[in-house]
Design a protein around this motif. Structure first.
Motif, PDB file in Angstrom:
ATOM      1  N   UNK A  47       0.807  -1.221   0.000  1.00  0.00           N
ATOM      2  CA  UNK A  47       0.000   0.000   0.000  1.00  0.00           C
ATOM      3  C   UNK A  47       0.838   1.269   0.000  1.00  0.00           C
ATOM      4  N   UNK A  48       2.149   1.160   0.126  1.00  0.00           N
ATOM      5  CA  UNK A  48       2.993   2.347   0.321  1.00  0.00           C
ATOM      6  C   UNK A  48       4.328   2.149  -0.380  1.00  0.00           C
ATOM      7  N   UNK A  49       4.765   3.199  -1.061  1.00  0.00           N
ATOM      8  CA  UNK A  49       6.105   3.217  -1.650  1.00  0.00           C
ATOM      9  C   UNK A  49       6.848   4.431  -1.117  1.00  0.00           C
ATOM     10  N   UNK A  50       7.958   4.198  -0.473  1.00  0.00           N
ATOM     11  CA  UNK A  50       8.758   5.289   0.089  1.00  0.00           C
ATOM     12  C   UNK A  50       9.572   5.962  -1.008  1.00  0.00           C
ATOM     13  N   UNK A  51       9.346   7.256  -1.172  1.00  0.00           N
ATOM     14  CA  UNK A  51      10.090   8.035  -2.166  1.00  0.00           C
ATOM     15  C   UNK A  51      10.785   9.238  -1.530  1.00  0.00           C
ATOM     16  N   UNK A  52      10.399   9.579  -0.292  1.00  0.00           N
ATOM     17  CA  UNK A  52      10.812  10.843   0.301  1.00  0.00           C
ATOM     18  C   UNK A  52       9.907  11.960  -0.177  1.00  0.00           C
ATOM     19  N   UNK A  53       9.905  13.045   0.567  1.00  0.00           N
ATOM     20  CA  UNK A  53       9.143  14.247   0.229  1.00  0.00           C
ATOM     21  C   UNK A  53      10.084  15.429   0.175  1.00  0.00           C
ATOM     22  N   UNK A  54       9.965  16.228  -0.873  1.00  0.00           N
ATOM     23  CA  UNK A  54      10.703  17.486  -0.982  1.00  0.00           C
ATOM     24  C   UNK A  54       9.730  18.641  -0.811  1.00  0.00           C
ATOM     25  N   UNK A  55       9.948  19.445   0.235  1.00  0.00           N
ATOM     26  CA  UNK A  55       9.180  20.671   0.454  1.00  0.00           C
ATOM     27  C   UNK A  55      10.065  21.844   0.053  1.00  0.00           C
ATOM     28  N   UNK A  74      13.458  21.149   2.069  1.00  0.00           N
ATOM     29  CA  UNK A  74      13.578  20.195   3.174  1.00  0.00           C
ATOM     30  C   UNK A  74      13.116  18.844   2.654  1.00  0.00           C
ATOM     31  N   UNK A  75      13.915  17.823   2.881  1.00  0.00           N
ATOM     32  CA  UNK A  75      13.536  16.463   2.514  1.00  0.00           C
ATOM     33  C   UNK A  75      13.067  15.711   3.754  1.00  0.00           C
ATOM     34  N   UNK A  76      11.804  15.324   3.746  1.00  0.00           N
ATOM     35  CA  UNK A  76      11.242  14.457   4.780  1.00  0.00           C
ATOM     36  C   UNK A  76      11.404  13.032   4.261  1.00  0.00           C
ATOM     37  N   UNK A  77      12.332  12.287   4.842  1.00  0.00           N
ATOM     38  CA  UNK A  77      12.690  10.984   4.279  1.00  0.00           C
ATOM     39  C   UNK A  77      11.609   9.922   4.482  1.00  0.00           C
ATOM     40  N   UNK A  78      10.597  10.222   5.286  1.00  0.00           N
ATOM     41  CA  UNK A  78       9.510   9.264   5.497  1.00  0.00           C
ATOM     42  C   UNK A  78       8.404   9.405   4.454  1.00  0.00           C
ATOM     43  N   UNK A  79       8.461  10.459   3.652  1.00  0.00           N
ATOM     44  CA  UNK A  79       7.403  10.711   2.691  1.00  0.00           C
ATOM     45  C   UNK A  79       7.331   9.646   1.607  1.00  0.00           C
TER      46      UNK A  79
END
Length: 378
Positions: free
Chosen positions: A83-91, A138-143
């Motif tokens: 159900x989830x693929x970790x890609x990270x989040x860039x804000x 900012x990279x949120x590595x859990x995104x």
């Protein structure tokens, strides 16, 4: 006539999660859905949604997200579905912006992994973006990406597997409150000790009939898919999910890497025209397309000039963009979940837990003062 412990009306992601939690706690539960399943007329359809841990200054959402990640993993294991693929989040945003500073504060407070990028490093690491050096990241590595259709099907499947009753293509037409609530539909009548209303954009029509007047706005959201000029540029293995706060007319822009359709990057504005959910196509949203095309041309130079595919979704917004998770003030066995404001999907495992706790009259796992019905002026 049979009496259910709980009746849940609305089998979108919030209602399906609520029903799932109720049946796991031994409640004989009926889940009603007005349209045939699956459907694309509400807010829970589509292949993907963004998920992230940090919520800027809204610590209460970050706290809830910590459990949401764990509950998504439980559902994955139960259903045998990824159900989830970790890609990270860039804000991205200007140095000193609330979105950037608030995200960093939240990530630090909860000891979550992240990386801060100044303007120069942002440009070096992400050459497929075009931003001046006064824009930081900012990279949120859990995104990452939630597989929305699969998540919805997993909640519903586990609900039925554990003894829940799911009836689709059955619209509610009337509610009679009381110690035992009676729900009439276009096909029959049902009785329950508790009623949970998670009716999405139709809350604007259902709740006033029960004396609840929440200033909700229903918006049609355009979701655009853009072809990459160079295949793989914005792919899930090389590019994270993306958020720029107040990017267009003070609204956020979100993006998801090329994953759903080969070579197509997903991007949308966190707003759109106000609509009637039963007449969703009667409104012109050309301004959204014009604005997002200009944004993409300026900041995503390796996307084609025009979107290849356009889809739609619906947001139901409260004025403060916080949810409503509360009991009816006069009918305490009627529970209301509404106004998820375009960010409820990622939190749905916890929302379902909270609404089920209200229905079971348990002490809530969270401080629900942010989500009260009476916080809006009458």
């Amino acid at each position: 006539m049979e009496v259910y412990d709980s009746i849940v009306v609305g089998a979108g992601i919030e209602g399906s999660s609520t029903a799932y939690h109720l049946v796991k706690n031994g409640h004989h539960t009926l889940l009603l859905q007005q349209f045939p399943l699956p459907h694309s007329r509400g807010s829970s359809h589509g292949q993907s949604r963004i998920t992230r841990m940090a919520y800027g200054s809204d610590d209460y959402y970050t706290e809830m997200m910590k459990e949401a990640y764990k509950l998504w993993e439980v559902l994955e294991n139960e259903s045998g579905t990824t159900l989830y693929k970790k890609t990270g989040l860039l804000v991205v945003g200007k140095v000193g912006d609330d979105q950037i500073d608030g995200t960093v504060r939240a990530l630090r407070k909860y000891s979550l992994p992240f990386t801060s990028l100044d303007g120069q490093v942002l440009r070096q690491k992400y050459p497929m973006l075009n931003y001046p050096e006064d824009i930081a990241g900012v990279e949120d590595h859990s995104g990452g990406v939630l597989f929305a259709d699969k998540a919805l099907a997993a909640f519903q499947g586990q609900f039925v597997k554990q003894g829940g009753i799911l009836r689709d293509n059955e619209a509610m037409v009337d509610v009679s409150p009381g110690d035992i609530v009676t729900v009439k539909t276009n096909k029959g009548s049902y009785r329950g000790r508790n009623l949970v209303l998670t009716v999405g954009p139709w809350a604007t029509k259902v709740l006033p009939s029960l004396g609840i007047h929440i200033p909700l706005k229903v918006l049609r959201i355009s979701v655009f898919y853009w072809k990459e000029k160079i295949p793989g540029t914005y792919g899930a293995e090389t590019f994270p999910i993306f958020l720029e706060d107040n990017a267009i007319r003070n609204f956020d822009v979100y993006g998801l890497p090329s994953l759903e359709y080969p070579g197509l990057y997903k991007q949308c504005l966190h707003s759109g025209p106000e609509i009637d959910p039963d007449r969703r196509d009667d409104t012109d949203s050309s301004w959204v397309l014009d604005a997002i095309k200009q944004f993409a041309a300026e900041h995503f130079p390796l996307l084609e000039a025009h979107p290849a595919i356009t889809e739609t979704c619906i947001y139901t917004n409260t004025p403060d963009h916080d949810f409503v998770l509360d009991r009816h003030p006069a009918c305490r066995n009627i529970i209301i979940g509404a106004g998820f404001s375009g960010h409820g999907f990622k939190l749905s495992p916890v929302v379902g837990k909270v609404l089920s706790e209200l229905a079971m009259q348990k002490i809530s796992s969270y401080n629900l003062s942010y989500f009260k019905i009476d916080r809006f002026p009458k």
